[in-house]
Design a protein around this motif. Structure first.
Motif, PDB file in Angstrom:
ATOM      1  N   ILE A  60      50.531  48.157  41.399  1.00  0.00           N
ATOM      2  CA  ILE A  60      50.681  47.309  40.216  1.00  0.00           C
ATOM      3  C   ILE A  60      49.382  47.285  39.434  1.00  0.00           C
ATOM      4  N   SER A  61      49.496  47.492  38.132  1.00  0.00           N
ATOM      5  CA  SER A  61      48.368  47.238  37.242  1.00  0.00           C
ATOM      6  C   SER A  61      48.885  46.607  35.957  1.00  0.00           C
ATOM      7  N   ASN A  83      45.293  38.071  38.126  1.00  0.00           N
ATOM      8  CA  ASN A  83      44.925  38.600  39.440  1.00  0.00           C
ATOM      9  C   ASN A  83      45.498  37.764  40.575  1.00  0.00           C
ATOM     10  N   ILE A  86      49.155  38.913  40.766  1.00  0.00           N
ATOM     11  CA  ILE A  86      49.279  40.239  41.371  1.00  0.00           C
ATOM     12  C   ILE A  86      49.078  40.148  42.881  1.00  0.00           C
ATOM     13  N   VAL A  90      51.760  41.192  45.860  1.00  0.00           N
ATOM     14  CA  VAL A  90      51.408  42.137  46.928  1.00  0.00           C
ATOM     15  C   VAL A  90      51.630  41.493  48.298  1.00  0.00           C
ATOM     16  N   GLY A  99      47.898  46.434  44.817  1.00  0.00           N
ATOM     17  CA  GLY A  99      47.472  45.789  43.579  1.00  0.00           C
ATOM     18  C   GLY A  99      46.097  46.189  43.093  1.00  0.00           C
ATOM     19  N   LEU A 124      42.627  42.460  46.621  1.00  0.00           N
ATOM     20  CA  LEU A 124      43.192  43.537  45.829  1.00  0.00           C
ATOM     21  C   LEU A 124      42.419  44.818  46.126  1.00  0.00           C
TER      22      LEU A 124
END
Length: 319
Positions: A60-61, A83, A86, A90, A99, A124
Motif C-alpha cells: 500500500i502506498s 500512516n 495504513i 497492514v 505498507g 511500516l
C-alpha cells in the motif's frame, strides 16, 4: 520429492485512499482516478479482486500528491493520520498487505521525524515520497533530512511521480498516455537530480524505487557520462555507476521495456508493480507468461515476483 509451491506475487506499486483523510468531491469524468475511485477507496474490494487475479499481496502506498496538489505541502497531522491508517490495515491483513509510509519529503526535519515514527513505532516497511514539489526536486535542501533518515534506518524509498504544471496540460491532447509521459518526465528529472547531487555518494546504502514511466532516468544517466567526465558541477560519482542504487517496477508490462531494464540493472533490481487500481489489474497468469517470454531462470523469476520486494522492504539494519 514434493513439488515446491510457486513464489508469491507481490505488487509493489499499488495504491489506497481513505475518504476520511481529506474529504474531497468524488472525481468525475473518464480520468484514471475517476474510473479507479470505487476500487481505490475500498480495501475489501481490492483484496477480492486480488484473489481473482492471483495476486498474493500488495504494497500500500498513498502518495501525497494524490491528496493535495503537487505544489502544496501535506499537513503534518494528515501525514500522521494516513500512516496510522495504513499501519492499521497492514495489521488487519498481515498476509495480504505491506505498507509504505506517506512522507512529504520537502518538509525537512519534521518529515524526517515522521519517518522515524512510521518505521519504528508503526512498523511500516519503507516510505513513499513525491518526486517533486513546487518545482523542487529531490536534490533540494528541504528533502535532505528525509533522505538522511532513510539512509540511517536502512529503508527503501519509493519515488512516486507527480503531474508537473505546464507539461501535463501541453501533453493532455495525448490522453492518459500524455499524462503518464509528463509524470514520467518529472520523475526521471528528479532521479537525475539525485544522481548528480552527490547524495548517493554520501549515503551509498540508499535504495530508490521508481516506476517504469520514469525509465528515462536510466537512459539519460548513461548519456550523462560525457557530461560527468568534463563538468565541474557534477558532485558525485559516475551517473552510470550510481544506477546500482536504483530499482524499477514493471508498470506497463511491456516486454522490450522490461528487457531494457533487466539488461541495464539486472533482474535483482526489477520488481512487479502495476499502479493498480489507477491502471488495470494484472493477473498472475499474464505475469507468468511475460516472465516466460523473457527467458529468466526460476531464481530470477522468483526475485522479480516477490523476492526483490521482500528484500527491499526489510531494513538493511535487520539483514
Amino acid at each position: 520429492m514434493m513439488p515446491q509451491d510457486p513464489p508469491r506475487l507481490i505488487d509493489f506499486h499499488s495504491h489506497y485512499y481513505d475518504e476520511g483523510w481529506l474529504p474531497l468531491p468524488v472525481p468525475q469524468g473518464t480520468t484514471g482516478v475517476a474510473r479507479a475511485w470505487p476500487m481505490l477507496t475500498n480495501i475489501e474490494a481490492q483484496l477480492a479482486a486480488m484473489d481473482v487475479a492471483g495476486i498474493d499481496a500488495k504494497v500500500i502506498s498513498a502518495p501525497a500528491s494524490t491528496i493535495v496538489s503537487p505544489v502544496e505541502q501535506l499537513p503534518l497531522i494528515l501525514m500522521e493520520r494516513i500512516n496510522d491508517q495504513i499501519a492499521t490495515l497492514v495489521d488487519r491483513y498481515p498476509d495480504r498487505l505491506l505498507g509504505l509510509a506517506t512522507i512529504d519529503a520537502f518538509q525537512g526535519k519534521a518529515a524526517a521525524r515522521e519517518v522515524v515514527r512510521a518505521i519504528k513505532t508503526l512498523h511500516l516497511r519503507g516510505i513513499c515520497i513525491d518526486c517533486s514539489q513546487g518545482g523542487h526536486y529531490l536534490d533540494a535542501n528541504e528533502a535532505r533530512p528525509v533522505l538522511e533518515m532513510a539512509a540511517e534506518l536502512g529503508i527503501t524509498i519509493f519515488v512516486h511521480p507527480v503531474s508537473p504544471a505546464g507539461l501535463t496540460e501541453r501533453l493532455s491532447h495525448l490522453g492518459h498516455t500524455g499524462t503518464l509521459l509528463a509524470r514520467g518526465t518529472e520523475n526521471a528529472a528528479s532521479i537525475l537530480s539525485l544522481l548528480r547531487s552527490g547524495i548517493l555518494d554520501k549515503y551509498p546504502n540508499l535504495r530508490i524505487v521508481l516506476p517504469m514511466i520514469g525509465i528515462a532516468s536510466l537512459f539519460f544517466s548513461g548519456i550523462a557520462e560525457h557530461e560527468y567526465r568534463r563538468a565541474d558541477n557534477w558532485k558525485g560519482s559516475s551517473p552510470a555507476e550510481l544506477r546500482k542504487n536504483l530499482y524499477i517496477d514493471t508498470m506497463g508490462f511491456d516486454i522490450p521495456t522490461l528487457r531494457f531494464a533487466i539488461d541495464l540493472l539486472g533482474p535483482e533490481h526489477v520488481l512487479i508493480g502495476s499502479d493498480w487500481p489507477i491502471m488495470p489489474i494484472t493477473t498472475r497468469r499474464r505475469v507468468d507468461e511475460l516472465l516466460a517470454i523473457l527467458k529468466l531462470t526460476e531464481e530470477q523469476k522468483a526475485a522479480i515476483l516477490s523476492g526483490n520486494t521482500e528484500r527491499l522492504l526489510t531494513p538493511l539494519t535487520s539483514q
